[in-house]
Design a protein around this motif. Sequence first.
Motif, mmCIF file in Angstrom:
data_model
loop_
_atom_site.group_PDB
_atom_site.id
_atom_site.type_symbol
_atom_site.label_atom_id
_atom_site.label_comp_id
_atom_site.label_asym_id
_atom_site.label_seq_id
_atom_site.Cartn_x
_atom_site.Cartn_y
_atom_site.Cartn_z
ATOM 1 N N LYS A 261 0.703 -1.341 -0.095
ATOM 2 C CA LYS A 261 -0.043 -0.029 -0.055
ATOM 3 C C LYS A 261 0.860 1.238 -0.014
ATOM 4 O O LYS A 261 0.236 2.465 -0.397
ATOM 5 C CB LYS A 261 -1.001 -0.116 1.146
ATOM 6 N N LEU A 262 2.331 1.339 0.373
ATOM 7 C CA LEU A 262 3.063 2.246 0.306
ATOM 8 C C LEU A 262 3.103 2.996 -0.911
ATOM 9 O O LEU A 262 3.084 4.335 -0.996
ATOM 10 C CB LEU A 262 4.369 1.899 1.094
ATOM 11 N N VAL A 263 3.014 2.326 -1.947
ATOM 12 C CA VAL A 263 3.149 2.955 -3.148
ATOM 13 C C VAL A 263 2.124 4.021 -3.399
ATOM 14 O O VAL A 263 2.215 5.198 -4.226
ATOM 15 C CB VAL A 263 3.253 1.904 -4.254
ATOM 16 N N LYS A 264 0.936 3.568 -2.852
ATOM 17 C CA LYS A 264 -0.193 4.594 -3.079
ATOM 18 C C LYS A 264 0.078 6.050 -2.598
ATOM 19 O O LYS A 264 -0.730 7.006 -2.993
ATOM 20 C CB LYS A 264 -1.357 4.041 -2.241
ATOM 21 N N LEU A 265 0.934 6.189 -1.826
ATOM 22 C CA LEU A 265 1.276 7.450 -1.149
ATOM 23 C C LEU A 265 1.736 8.329 -2.328
ATOM 24 O O LEU A 265 1.701 9.501 -2.299
ATOM 25 C CB LEU A 265 2.425 7.353 -0.121
ATOM 26 N N VAL A 266 2.417 7.783 -3.456
ATOM 27 C CA VAL A 266 3.141 8.511 -4.408
ATOM 28 C C VAL A 266 2.173 8.239 -5.600
ATOM 29 O O VAL A 266 1.704 9.105 -6.643
ATOM 30 C CB VAL A 266 4.534 7.957 -4.610
ATOM 31 N N GLU A 267 2.191 6.983 -6.282
ATOM 32 C CA GLU A 267 1.497 6.583 -7.369
ATOM 33 C C GLU A 267 -0.264 6.112 -7.274
ATOM 34 O O GLU A 267 -0.646 5.101 -6.721
ATOM 35 C CB GLU A 267 2.100 5.130 -7.980
ATOM 36 N N ALA A 268 -1.042 7.389 -7.542
ATOM 37 C CA ALA A 268 -2.399 7.120 -7.181
ATOM 38 C C ALA A 268 -3.061 6.470 -8.203
ATOM 39 O O ALA A 268 -3.119 6.707 -9.419
ATOM 40 C CB ALA A 268 -2.946 8.722 -7.027
ATOM 41 N N GLY A 269 -4.122 5.462 -7.614
ATOM 42 C CA GLY A 269 -4.797 4.820 -8.816
ATOM 43 C C GLY A 269 -5.828 5.801 -9.007
ATOM 44 O O GLY A 269 -6.515 5.625 -10.355
ATOM 45 N N ASN A 270 -6.325 6.469 -8.004
ATOM 46 C CA ASN A 270 -7.245 7.543 -8.082
ATOM 47 C C ASN A 270 -6.754 8.766 -8.096
ATOM 48 O O ASN A 270 -6.149 9.244 -7.189
ATOM 49 C CB ASN A 270 -8.252 7.303 -6.734
ATOM 50 N N ALA A 271 -6.743 9.367 -9.435
ATOM 51 C CA ALA A 271 -5.995 10.486 -9.657
ATOM 52 C C ALA A 271 -6.605 11.775 -9.164
ATOM 53 O O ALA A 271 -6.063 13.054 -9.453
ATOM 54 C CB ALA A 271 -5.713 10.652 -11.142
ATOM 55 N N ASP A 272 -7.688 11.764 -8.422
ATOM 56 C CA ASP A 272 -8.650 12.953 -7.979
ATOM 57 C C ASP A 272 -7.793 13.468 -6.771
ATOM 58 O O ASP A 272 -8.435 13.166 -5.596
ATOM 59 C CB ASP A 272 -9.853 12.563 -7.820
ATOM 60 N N ARG A 273 -6.818 14.045 -7.003
ATOM 61 C CA ARG A 273 -6.091 14.715 -5.698
ATOM 62 C C ARG A 273 -5.838 16.044 -6.096
ATOM 63 O O ARG A 273 -4.902 16.433 -6.611
ATOM 64 C CB ARG A 273 -4.923 13.958 -5.415
ATOM 65 N N PRO A 274 -6.787 17.023 -5.761
ATOM 66 C CA PRO A 274 -6.736 18.395 -6.274
ATOM 67 C C PRO A 274 -5.524 19.009 -5.308
ATOM 68 O O PRO A 274 -5.139 19.982 -5.992
ATOM 69 C CB PRO A 274 -8.019 18.963 -5.807
ATOM 70 N N ILE A 275 -4.876 18.444 -4.396
ATOM 71 C CA ILE A 275 -3.705 19.136 -3.903
ATOM 72 C C ILE A 275 -2.938 18.098 -3.370
ATOM 73 O O ILE A 275 -3.109 16.932 -3.373
ATOM 74 C CB ILE A 275 -3.838 20.105 -2.377
ATOM 75 N N PRO A 276 -1.569 18.105 -3.523
ATOM 76 C CA PRO A 276 -0.652 17.265 -3.253
ATOM 77 C C PRO A 276 -0.544 16.705 -1.977
ATOM 78 O O PRO A 276 -0.780 17.357 -0.979
ATOM 79 C CB PRO A 276 0.736 17.548 -3.948
ATOM 80 N N LEU A 277 -0.235 15.587 -1.713
ATOM 81 C CA LEU A 277 0.458 14.908 -0.404
ATOM 82 C C LEU A 277 1.685 14.492 -0.594
ATOM 83 O O LEU A 277 2.323 13.834 -1.476
ATOM 84 C CB LEU A 277 -0.345 13.513 -0.061
ATOM 85 N N VAL A 278 2.387 15.238 0.339
ATOM 86 C CA VAL A 278 4.152 15.086 0.512
ATOM 87 C C VAL A 278 4.053 14.174 1.818
ATOM 88 O O VAL A 278 3.912 14.919 3.013
ATOM 89 C CB VAL A 278 4.492 16.361 0.476
ATOM 90 N N SER A 279 4.851 13.131 1.655
ATOM 91 C CA SER A 279 5.350 12.169 2.624
ATOM 92 C C SER A 279 6.441 12.167 3.135
ATOM 93 O O SER A 279 7.256 12.047 2.348
ATOM 94 C CB SER A 279 4.541 10.710 2.470
ATOM 95 N N PHE A 280 6.995 12.508 4.340
ATOM 96 C CA PHE A 280 8.146 12.129 4.831
ATOM 97 C C PHE A 280 8.155 10.990 5.796
ATOM 98 O O PHE A 280 7.480 10.996 6.535
ATOM 99 C CB PHE A 280 8.681 13.296 5.885
ATOM 100 N N VAL A 281 8.870 9.636 5.338
ATOM 101 C CA VAL A 281 8.951 8.511 6.056
ATOM 102 C C VAL A 281 10.112 8.654 6.935
ATOM 103 O O VAL A 281 11.336 8.556 6.506
ATOM 104 C CB VAL A 281 9.044 7.173 5.165
ATOM 105 N N ALA A 282 9.929 8.582 8.449
ATOM 106 C CA ALA A 282 11.088 8.650 9.291
ATOM 107 C C ALA A 282 11.781 7.107 9.260
ATOM 108 O O ALA A 282 10.847 6.336 9.215
ATOM 109 C CB ALA A 282 10.435 8.848 10.701
ATOM 110 N N ARG A 283 13.140 6.920 9.168
ATOM 111 C CA ARG A 283 13.684 5.780 9.559
ATOM 112 C C ARG A 283 15.041 5.974 10.209
ATOM 113 O O ARG A 283 15.548 7.103 10.370
ATOM 114 C CB ARG A 283 14.194 5.210 8.118
#
Length: 338
Positions: A261-283
């Motif tokens: 599911k992590l890929v969904k944070l970047v590659e949207a199957g549902n392209a209806d994202r009027p504003i972007p989501l920017v994810s920072f993954v802590a490691r």
Amino acid sequence: ATLRDYVVTPQLNACFNDALTFIKQSVQGGTSKAAYLHGSFGSGKSHFMAVLNLLLDNNVSARSMPDLANVVAQHNGWTQDRKFLLVPYHMIGARSMESAILGGYAEFVRKRHPDAPIPGFYLSERLFEDAVRMRNRIGDEAFFRDLNEGSDAGGGDDSGWGDLSGGWDAASFEAAMLEPPSGDDRVRLVGDLISRYFTAIADVAESRGEAFVPLDDGLSIMSRHAKALGYDAVILFLDELILWLASRAADVSFVSSEGTKLVKLVEAGNADRPIPLVSFVARQRDLRELVGDNMAGAMQMLGGGPETILFTWLLLAVLWLVDLFRGGQPRKHAWRLP
């Protein structure tokens, strides 16, 4: 307290510049992105994100720090007239990606904007069935009066929530129930029913992880919800995500389903994202203890790299964990990559 004892080293100065540049690219390009925030336990990742949030929020004290003057000057032009919603997540203990990310967003927004409608993240068919039964029992007048409480349906009051506002009647109520799961009116109706009649459902979904729409659709709903609240981007700070997956590595089906599911944070199957989501993954640097020196070294080289490559490696890490614990017993070899 966030700023009082914060020391901006030259390395941190460069990190703030890199993070803001990364967000700028996402906002101006209208695309979701993700990157690692790398550091050992106690190295200040959460503090870094807190200061970054203050900078994006145009906090005077943060923007007046002498050691960040060059960064503020460089990014002042594109941040000044924009609003950003930074949502922190602590993944340890989460039941699923949906319950963590979608439920966490709903709870965060409920605290920050207590009068805002609840996002329509929750599976709705049974909810609609209960709503129809309630409508039949108490009648249309009482049902729609309570459902519209707080909206601008009654006569021109400005609720302050823009596109999220609006009243319900029999026709709009029935039409919304016929929309697909990500339909605007259906999503709004789910949120209104939960906030007016079925308030316990949000808590049940968050605690049991069983009543959310798929993550891809949920991220689309999140983007639309945040845009309607006036934001230009949502920034997700996912703390301990890899350790969360590692803690469940013996459960092959869990790691397989949640990791992909992590890929969904970047590659949207549902392209209806009027504003972007920017994810920072802590490691943490001790990730090599989980996935071996070769893979950790390869992942380390991804700092600042394209997000698609980053998530390819993240999925390889998940697959390695699945391979390592297949059958519930750790194997005696490490998967070595070239």
